[in-house]
Design a protein around this motif. Structure first.
Motif, PDB file in Angstrom:
ATOM      1  N   LEU A 101      47.196  49.003  44.279  1.00  0.00           N
ATOM      2  CA  LEU A 101      46.129  48.571  43.393  1.00  0.00           C
ATOM      3  C   LEU A 101      46.156  49.430  42.131  1.00  0.00           C
ATOM      4  O   LEU A 101      46.311  50.649  42.206  1.00  0.00           O
ATOM      5  N   ASN A 139      41.577  47.920  38.345  1.00  0.00           N
ATOM      6  CA  ASN A 139      40.942  46.998  39.296  1.00  0.00           C
ATOM      7  C   ASN A 139      39.426  46.908  39.117  1.00  0.00           C
ATOM      8  O   ASN A 139      38.854  45.809  39.111  1.00  0.00           O
ATOM      9  N   SER A 140      38.782  48.058  38.993  1.00  0.00           N
ATOM     10  CA  SER A 140      37.321  48.075  38.901  1.00  0.00           C
ATOM     11  C   SER A 140      36.851  47.386  37.618  1.00  0.00           C
ATOM     12  O   SER A 140      35.842  46.663  37.624  1.00  0.00           O
ATOM     13  N   PRO A 166      40.926  39.236  43.290  1.00  0.00           N
ATOM     14  CA  PRO A 166      40.580  40.607  43.667  1.00  0.00           C
ATOM     15  C   PRO A 166      40.509  40.807  45.165  1.00  0.00           C
ATOM     16  O   PRO A 166      40.934  41.848  45.689  1.00  0.00           O
ATOM     17  N   LEU A 167      39.981  39.807  45.871  1.00  0.00           N
ATOM     18  CA  LEU A 167      39.921  39.898  47.329  1.00  0.00           C
ATOM     19  C   LEU A 167      41.327  39.861  47.922  1.00  0.00           C
ATOM     20  O   LEU A 167      41.616  40.564  48.892  1.00  0.00           O
ATOM     21  N   THR A 168      42.206  39.048  47.320  1.00  0.00           N
ATOM     22  CA  THR A 168      43.597  38.998  47.764  1.00  0.00           C
ATOM     23  C   THR A 168      44.258  40.362  47.610  1.00  0.00           C
ATOM     24  O   THR A 168      44.971  40.837  48.499  1.00  0.00           O
ATOM     25  N   ALA A 169      44.019  40.989  46.455  1.00  0.00           N
ATOM     26  CA  ALA A 169      44.598  42.314  46.209  1.00  0.00           C
ATOM     27  C   ALA A 169      44.073  43.340  47.208  1.00  0.00           C
ATOM     28  O   ALA A 169      44.817  44.195  47.697  1.00  0.00           O
ATOM     29  N   LEU A 170      42.783  43.249  47.506  1.00  0.00           N
ATOM     30  CA  LEU A 170      42.179  44.167  48.475  1.00  0.00           C
ATOM     31  C   LEU A 170      42.804  43.981  49.849  1.00  0.00           C
ATOM     32  O   LEU A 170      43.200  44.961  50.506  1.00  0.00           O
ATOM     33  N   PHE A 171      42.926  42.730  50.283  1.00  0.00           N
ATOM     34  CA  PHE A 171      43.546  42.453  51.583  1.00  0.00           C
ATOM     35  C   PHE A 171      45.026  42.843  51.568  1.00  0.00           C
ATOM     36  O   PHE A 171      45.563  43.321  52.568  1.00  0.00           O
ATOM     37  N   TRP A 188      46.363  45.240  49.887  1.00  0.00           N
ATOM     38  CA  TRP A 188      46.411  46.703  49.997  1.00  0.00           C
ATOM     39  C   TRP A 188      46.168  47.157  51.434  1.00  0.00           C
ATOM     40  O   TRP A 188      46.858  48.032  51.960  1.00  0.00           O
ATOM     41  N   LEU A 189      45.199  46.516  52.078  1.00  0.00           N
ATOM     42  CA  LEU A 189      44.840  46.909  53.443  1.00  0.00           C
ATOM     43  C   LEU A 189      45.885  46.496  54.469  1.00  0.00           C
ATOM     44  O   LEU A 189      46.163  47.241  55.417  1.00  0.00           O
ATOM     45  N   MET A 194      37.404  43.576  38.073  1.00  0.00           N
ATOM     46  CA  MET A 194      36.394  43.048  38.980  1.00  0.00           C
ATOM     47  C   MET A 194      35.053  42.885  38.266  1.00  0.00           C
ATOM     48  O   MET A 194      34.367  41.866  38.414  1.00  0.00           O
TER      49      MET A 194
END
Length: 302
Positions: free
Chosen positions: A126, A130-131, A112-117, A119-120, A134
């Motif tokens: 995403l 996702n929610s 999940p952190l990989t996906a967040l990074f 995306w950013l 998580m």
């Protein structure tokens, strides 16, 4: 068969990565408990550099990275510092404090952190699940690490809070390092890209040992036969084969799918931790591990 492999190269590489992480985490846990996590980090990277060098010498005719662009060197170097030096330094200490099994379970938060990074930093999309994913992952992890509250305390852990925080830091470092690797690698060879990351990691740890004046720990570790044997195994399955396969995976599929398949390690490690380290595995911990993996799957597949 060949068509299946070529058509699913990214996914198969990610699955093999999970097996590699399983073996390497147990090997490094054993070595870290014998000689300390800090020297293990440096020695395994030096070994990995030779594994990678011999491989690229056979396949491409050169021992060290060649023809890599400035873009690749810059971003893969940053990735190496974040992933190998910071992330793995925290993770390896977590191996010593809480053990590889619980540390790798907490690493389930890396996808999940990989996906967040992703995306950013590189604009990867995403999904709406996702929610939910998580939540399920966190639920599975909480089921394992949280104990019933003691009177006067709002939260109680089955395992040391220090080890939990270290593993969470390792998850964040791995996630960010993976995204930066994809951004820096582009069309470059995954094994050459891993070499660049490893070289940066060696430089980073060498500076750290020089500043702290702890080179004597490396010398002592190199004299410990059993620890060196475990580091050798870990360096082959980790920084050499595992990391290279993970980069091959993200080259041919999204970072999310790759991280999802990588996250099978907490499940794969359970029987090995029971067999080799005689750890007591509760039903609740097995359920928690499967829930964590299920959450990661939901996060990316649905």
């Amino acid at each position: 068969m060949n068509e299946f492999v070529s058509g699913n190269l990214g996914e198969l590489s990610a699955l093999l990565t999970a097996f590699c992480w399983t073996f390497t985490s147990l090997a490094f846990e054993s070595a870290g408990k014998k000689v300390g996590s800090l020297p293990v980090n440096l020695i395994r990277l030096v070994m990995a550099l030779f594994w990678l060098g011999f491989y690229t010498l056979i396949t491409n005719g050169h021992f060290f990275p060649q023809n890599a662009s400035t873009h690749a060197w810059v971003w893969l170097s940053v990735s190496g510092l974040i992933g190998f030096v910071i992330g793995d330094l925290l993770l390896f200490q977590a191996f010593v404090v809480t053990g590889a099994r619980i540390s790798m379970l907490l690493m389930s938060l890396s996808p999940p952190l990989t996906a967040l990074f992703g995306w950013l930093i590189i604009g990867e999309k995403l999904s709406i699940a996702n929610s939910i994913g998580m939540f399920v992952t966190i639920w599975g992890i909480a089921l394992v690490i949280l104990a019933k509250p003691v009177k006067g305390r709002k939260m109680q852990f089955h395992y040391p809070a220090k080890g939990i925080l270290l593993a969470l830091g390792g998850a964040a470092g791995q996630g960010l390092g993976l995204v930066l690797s994809k951004f820096g690698m582009q069309d470059a060879d995954p094994f050459m890209s891993t070499q660049i990351r490893v070289i940066t990691g060696i430089i980073g740890f060498s500076i750290l040992f020089t500043i702290t004046g702890k080179w004597y720990q490396v010398k002592a570790a190199m004299k410990h036969t059993k620890a060196m044997w475990h580091i050798t195994i870990g360096s082959f399955f980790g920084p050499f084969l595992g990391v290279s396969l993970s980069l091959l995976a993200i080259k041919y599929t999204t970072t999310g799918i790759a991280s999802t398949l990588n996250s099978l390690t907490p499940v794969l490690i359970i029987p090995l931790a029971w067999y080799f380290f005689k750890e007591k595995i509760t039903t609740k911990e097995v359920i928690g591990a499967f829930l964590a993996v299920a959450g990661v799957t939901i996060f990316f597949i649905y």
